[in-house]
Design a protein around this motif. Structure first.
Motif, PDB file in Angstrom:
ATOM      1  N   ASP A 283       2.277  16.328  -4.728  1.00 49.26           N
ATOM      2  CA  ASP A 283       1.417  16.702  -3.607  1.00 49.26           C
ATOM      3  C   ASP A 283       2.160  16.313  -2.335  1.00 49.26           C
ATOM      4  O   ASP A 283       2.316  15.132  -2.037  1.00 49.26           O
ATOM      5  N   THR A 284       2.643  17.314  -1.603  1.00 47.81           N
ATOM      6  CA  THR A 284       3.444  17.038  -0.409  1.00 47.81           C
ATOM      7  C   THR A 284       2.617  17.004   0.867  1.00 47.81           C
ATOM      8  O   THR A 284       3.174  16.957   1.970  1.00 47.81           O
ATOM      9  N   THR A 285       1.301  17.020   0.745  1.00 51.09           N
ATOM     10  CA  THR A 285       0.459  16.900   1.931  1.00 51.09           C
ATOM     11  C   THR A 285       0.708  15.550   2.589  1.00 51.09           C
ATOM     12  O   THR A 285       0.516  14.506   1.959  1.00 51.09           O
ATOM     13  N   PRO A 286       1.162  15.535   3.848  1.00 54.17           N
ATOM     14  CA  PRO A 286       1.474  14.244   4.468  1.00 54.17           C
ATOM     15  C   PRO A 286       0.203  13.502   4.872  1.00 54.17           C
ATOM     16  O   PRO A 286      -0.838  14.096   5.138  1.00 54.17           O
ATOM     17  N   GLY A 287       0.317  12.185   4.925  1.00 55.64           N
ATOM     18  CA  GLY A 287      -0.804  11.369   5.361  1.00 55.64           C
ATOM     19  C   GLY A 287      -0.586   9.922   4.973  1.00 55.64           C
ATOM     20  O   GLY A 287       0.134   9.616   4.026  1.00 55.64           O
ATOM     21  N   VAL A 288      -1.220   9.037   5.700  1.00 53.44           N
ATOM     22  CA  VAL A 288      -1.092   7.606   5.448  1.00 53.44           C
ATOM     23  C   VAL A 288      -1.961   7.221   4.261  1.00 53.44           C
ATOM     24  O   VAL A 288      -3.117   7.649   4.152  1.00 53.44           O
ATOM     25  N   VAL A 289      -1.422   6.432   3.357  1.00 55.29           N
ATOM     26  CA  VAL A 289      -2.177   5.928   2.203  1.00 55.29           C
ATOM     27  C   VAL A 289      -2.865   4.636   2.627  1.00 55.29           C
ATOM     28  O   VAL A 289      -2.213   3.703   3.096  1.00 55.29           O
ATOM     29  N   PRO A 290      -4.183   4.567   2.486  1.00 54.99           N
ATOM     30  CA  PRO A 290      -4.895   3.383   3.009  1.00 54.99           C
ATOM     31  C   PRO A 290      -4.593   2.120   2.225  1.00 54.99           C
ATOM     32  O   PRO A 290      -4.398   2.152   1.007  1.00 54.99           O
ATOM     33  N   VAL A 291      -4.567   1.015   2.942  1.00 56.53           N
ATOM     34  CA  VAL A 291      -4.491  -0.303   2.314  1.00 56.53           C
ATOM     35  C   VAL A 291      -5.902  -0.703   1.902  1.00 56.53           C
ATOM     36  O   VAL A 291      -6.852  -0.575   2.679  1.00 56.53           O
ATOM     37  N   ILE A 292      -6.047  -1.183   0.667  1.00 55.60           N
ATOM     38  CA  ILE A 292      -7.353  -1.543   0.120  1.00 55.60           C
ATOM     39  C   ILE A 292      -7.542  -3.049   0.203  1.00 55.60           C
ATOM     40  O   ILE A 292      -6.657  -3.826  -0.168  1.00 55.60           O
ATOM     41  N   HIS A 293      -8.716  -3.448   0.680  1.00 54.33           N
ATOM     42  CA  HIS A 293      -9.086  -4.856   0.690  1.00 54.33           C
ATOM     43  C   HIS A 293     -10.222  -5.054  -0.311  1.00 54.33           C
ATOM     44  O   HIS A 293     -11.096  -4.196  -0.450  1.00 54.33           O
ATOM     45  N   PRO A 294     -10.227  -6.170  -1.030  1.00 51.62           N
ATOM     46  CA  PRO A 294     -11.296  -6.379  -2.006  1.00 51.62           C
ATOM     47  C   PRO A 294     -12.649  -6.495  -1.328  1.00 51.62           C
ATOM     48  O   PRO A 294     -12.755  -6.980  -0.193  1.00 51.62           O
ATOM     49  N   ARG A 295     -13.670  -6.039  -2.024  1.00 50.85           N
ATOM     50  CA  ARG A 295     -15.030  -6.110  -1.497  1.00 50.85           C
ATOM     51  C   ARG A 295     -15.877  -6.977  -2.418  1.00 50.85           C
ATOM     52  O   ARG A 295     -15.668  -6.997  -3.630  1.00 50.85           O
ATOM     53  N   PRO A 296     -16.833  -7.709  -1.873  1.00 53.28           N
ATOM     54  CA  PRO A 296     -17.644  -8.599  -2.715  1.00 53.28           C
ATOM     55  C   PRO A 296     -18.353  -7.827  -3.819  1.00 53.28           C
ATOM     56  O   PRO A 296     -18.846  -6.718  -3.611  1.00 53.28           O
ATOM     57  N   LEU A 297     -18.405  -8.441  -4.989  1.00 56.69           N
ATOM     58  CA  LEU A 297     -19.121  -7.852  -6.113  1.00 56.69           C
ATOM     59  C   LEU A 297     -20.598  -8.195  -5.970  1.00 56.69           C
ATOM     60  O   LEU A 297     -20.970  -9.367  -5.895  1.00 56.69           O
ATOM     61  N   ALA A 298     -21.439  -7.182  -5.921  1.00 54.86           N
ATOM     62  CA  ALA A 298     -22.858  -7.384  -5.673  1.00 54.86           C
ATOM     63  C   ALA A 298     -23.461  -8.338  -6.697  1.00 54.86           C
ATOM     64  O   ALA A 298     -23.244  -8.197  -7.899  1.00 54.86           O
ATOM     65  N   GLY A 299     -24.204  -9.336  -6.196  1.00 60.61           N
ATOM     66  CA  GLY A 299     -24.917 -10.255  -7.066  1.00 60.61           C
ATOM     67  C   GLY A 299     -24.070 -11.357  -7.660  1.00 60.61           C
ATOM     68  O   GLY A 299     -24.578 -12.160  -8.443  1.00 60.61           O
ATOM     69  N   ALA A 300     -22.789 -11.408  -7.331  1.00 56.24           N
ATOM     70  CA  ALA A 300     -21.899 -12.423  -7.905  1.00 56.24           C
ATOM     71  C   ALA A 300     -21.427 -13.378  -6.814  1.00 56.24           C
ATOM     72  O   ALA A 300     -21.487 -13.076  -5.630  1.00 56.24           O
ATOM     73  N   THR A 301     -20.937 -14.528  -7.232  1.00 59.79           N
ATOM     74  CA  THR A 301     -20.369 -15.512  -6.315  1.00 59.79           C
ATOM     75  C   THR A 301     -18.904 -15.712  -6.669  1.00 59.79           C
ATOM     76  O   THR A 301     -18.570 -15.919  -7.836  1.00 59.79           O
ATOM     77  N   GLY A 302     -18.048 -15.651  -5.659  1.00 61.06           N
ATOM     78  CA  GLY A 302     -16.634 -15.913  -5.888  1.00 61.06           C
ATOM     79  C   GLY A 302     -15.902 -14.798  -6.594  1.00 61.06           C
ATOM     80  O   GLY A 302     -14.835 -15.021  -7.162  1.00 61.06           O
ATOM     81  N   VAL A 303     -16.455 -13.575  -6.591  1.00 64.73           N
ATOM     82  CA  VAL A 303     -15.826 -12.437  -7.259  1.00 64.73           C
ATOM     83  C   VAL A 303     -15.775 -11.257  -6.298  1.00 64.73           C
ATOM     84  O   VAL A 303     -16.782 -10.886  -5.697  1.00 64.73           O
ATOM     85  N   ASP A 304     -14.596 -10.678  -6.163  1.00 65.05           N
ATOM     86  CA  ASP A 304     -14.406  -9.446  -5.391  1.00 65.05           C
ATOM     87  C   ASP A 304     -13.866  -8.371  -6.318  1.00 65.05           C
ATOM     88  O   ASP A 304     -13.249  -8.664  -7.348  1.00 65.05           O
ATOM     89  N   THR A 305     -14.083  -7.122  -5.944  1.00 63.54           N
ATOM     90  CA  THR A 305     -13.598  -6.018  -6.765  1.00 63.54           C
ATOM     91  C   THR A 305     -12.756  -5.060  -5.937  1.00 63.54           C
ATOM     92  O   THR A 305     -12.992  -4.878  -4.737  1.00 63.54           O
ATOM     93  N   TYR A 306     -11.765  -4.460  -6.596  1.00 60.14           N
ATOM     94  CA  TYR A 306     -10.920  -3.444  -5.974  1.00 60.14           C
ATOM     95  C   TYR A 306     -11.304  -2.038  -6.432  1.00 60.14           C
ATOM     96  O   TYR A 306     -10.748  -1.062  -5.951  1.00 60.14           O
ATOM     97  N   GLY A 307     -12.182  -1.922  -7.413  1.00 56.52           N
ATOM     98  CA  GLY A 307     -12.487  -0.596  -7.952  1.00 56.52           C
ATOM     99  C   GLY A 307     -11.399  -0.161  -8.920  1.00 56.52           C
ATOM    100  O   GLY A 307     -11.098  -0.886  -9.866  1.00 56.52           O
ATOM    101  N   PRO A 308     -10.787   1.011  -8.734  1.00 55.80           N
ATOM    102  CA  PRO A 308     -10.878   1.921  -7.590  1.00 55.80           C
ATOM    103  C   PRO A 308     -11.768   3.138  -7.838  1.00 55.80           C
ATOM    104  O   PRO A 308     -11.677   4.130  -7.125  1.00 55.80           O
ATOM    105  N   GLY A 309     -12.606   3.100  -8.877  1.00 57.23           N
ATOM    106  CA  GLY A 309     -13.498   4.220  -9.118  1.00 57.23           C
ATOM    107  C   GLY A 309     -12.951   5.247 -10.076  1.00 57.23           C
ATOM    108  O   GLY A 309     -13.234   6.437  -9.942  1.00 57.23           O
ATOM    109  N   VAL A 310     -12.118   4.837 -11.038  1.00 58.54           N
ATOM    110  CA  VAL A 310     -11.625   5.740 -12.073  1.00 58.54           C
ATOM    111  C   VAL A 310     -12.171   5.270 -13.413  1.00 58.54           C
ATOM    112  O   VAL A 310     -12.542   4.111 -13.582  1.00 58.54           O
ATOM    113  N   ALA A 311     -12.214   6.179 -14.377  1.00 55.10           N
ATOM    114  CA  ALA A 311     -12.813   5.842 -15.667  1.00 55.10           C
ATOM    115  C   ALA A 311     -11.941   4.914 -16.500  1.00 55.10           C
ATOM    116  O   ALA A 311     -12.442   4.218 -17.380  1.00 55.10           O
TER     117      ALA A 311
END
Length: 392
Positions: A283-311
């Motif tokens: 895929d030669t479509t140009p564009g900046v690839v975003p930097v991902i920061h971990p996000r808090p895992l809902a309902g948990a303490t001390g846990v962050d998730t990166y996803g990324p939303g794939v099976a």
């Protein structure tokens, strides 16, 4: 069931001689140590404490094969430029090559699966090339290289053309660099790098000089100069989808990917580069690839998730703190692999406990309760798909 597992570092030439040893708190071996694989991939399956291979243990528990592979990756020098296929592309390529032996040099597809991947930096500075830079920015970058004949030829490849998209301009340029007569471009661009200066692209120029020193004469030097340079701090990540050109340059990180060995190379390698097949995936479509920061895992303490939303996989990071009483709790569906990356982590599942020092890993099978991580440190948890959840 919770079991410790180990593996031997892969000794690829680009591997660091120090980064894995520093993470694990041991003396370096003096040899390159590039990757430690925590998974059941047949090329380098992990081994459990009793000597059983992970594929054997998964089979005993009717739990395999894993849909993901977790790694520690330590780059001392640049890796090859790569792209991975989508699942449909992999299935079609695998079918086309059905008559070839798996180790045939002309084979491109080792299986029929896609290979999205995510890498999280454990270094204070991790450098990667990710995707193709917007053309206006690349034109400014190349302006810093002077006016040698090969440099002018390269710039002309990126000139705007009426009714031609930026993606098509980049596709034609990459095809020319990898399949055409690009020796003069590579030589003149490499020479120009020695004295080029740009406040805007200082990091990119420094990376290009390092690449040229490792891979002299390789057209991938110039392809790399058309790519975005991502500089990650510790805990930051990038997700690399199908079709996205990429290469890691330096640093140590936790990498997770779909269970596949499908790689098409685009330079910076002595290995075969199949340019026509590469271009069908790219895929030669140009564009900046975003930097991902971990996000808090809902309902948990001390846990962050990166996803990324794939099976195929999900990745979370737990940072317990015994001093403040923080214990990370999460429920996991499917086999989970935990690898410690700092401090000492006490992992508990269904009454079983293991202690992990940096670089050590364990697999959790058949969980009926929450996975808990205590101690003081940091551990990454890999699972199939978006299956990580809080313990509540």
């Amino acid at each position: 069931m919770l079991e410790l597992m180990t593996n031997t570092p892969r000794d690829y030439a680009w591997g660091s001689t120090t980064l894995l040893a520093e993470l694990e708190g041991r003396e370096p071996t003096g040899a390159p140590e590039a990757e430690v694989w925590f998974g059941d991939h047949p090329a380098s399956p992990a081994v459990l404490a009793d000597g059983t291979s992970l594929p054997e243990r998964l089979a005993e528990n009717s739990a395999g094969p894993l849909p993901y592979l977790l790694k520690l990756l330590a780059a001392g020098s640049p890796l090859s430029i790569q792209v991975h296929p989508s699942r449909a592309q992999a299935q079609a390529g695998w079918a086309r090559e059905a008559g070839l032996a798996l180790d045939a040099p002309e084979r491109n597809y080792r299986d029929d699966n896609h290979k999205p991947e995510l890498i999280v930096s454990l270094s204070e500075r991790f450098e990667a090339l990710c995707g193709l830079r917007p053309l206006d920015a690349s034109r400014r970058y190349l302006a810093s290289l002077g006016d040698a004949e090969g440099v002018r030829e390269l710039r002309s490849l990126l000139d705007p053309v009426a009714d031609v998209t930026d993606a098509d301009i980049l596709r034609r340029a990459i095809e020319h660099l990898l399949a055409g007569d690009a020796a003069r471009i590579v030589s003149d661009v490499t020479d120009a790098l020695a004295t080029a200066a740009s406040a805007e692209f200082a990091d990119e120029l420094a990376a290009a000089r390092r690449i040229a020193a490792v891979y002299p004469g390789d057209p991938g030097i110039v392809v790399a100069m058309l790519m975005n340079l991502a500089v990650l701090g510790r805990g930051e990540a990038v997700y690399l989808r199908a079709g996205l050109l990429h290469a890691y340059l330096s640093g140590i990180g936790v990498e997770i990917m779909a269970a596949s060995d499908n790689v098409l190379r685009g330079g910076l390698t002595p290995k075969r580069v199949d340019v026509p097949e590469l271009l069908t995936l790219l895929d030669t479509t140009p564009g900046v690839v975003p930097v991902i920061h971990p996000r808090p895992l809902a309902g948990a303490t001390g846990v962050d998730t990166y996803g990324p939303g794939v099976a195929d996989f999900a990745l979370a990071v737990a940072r317990p703190d015994a001093g403040s009483g923080v214990i990370a709790d999460m429920r996991v569906d499917g086999p989970a692999i935990v690898v410690a990356t700092a401090g000492e982590c006490a992992v508990e599942l269904d009454g079983e406990h293991v202690l992990l020092a940096p670089g050590q890993a364990a697999i959790a099978l058949g969980a009926s309760g929450p996975l808990r991580i205590g101690g003081t440190g940091e551990a990454f948890v890999a699972t199939p798909g978006e299956s990580i959840d809080s313990a509540s």
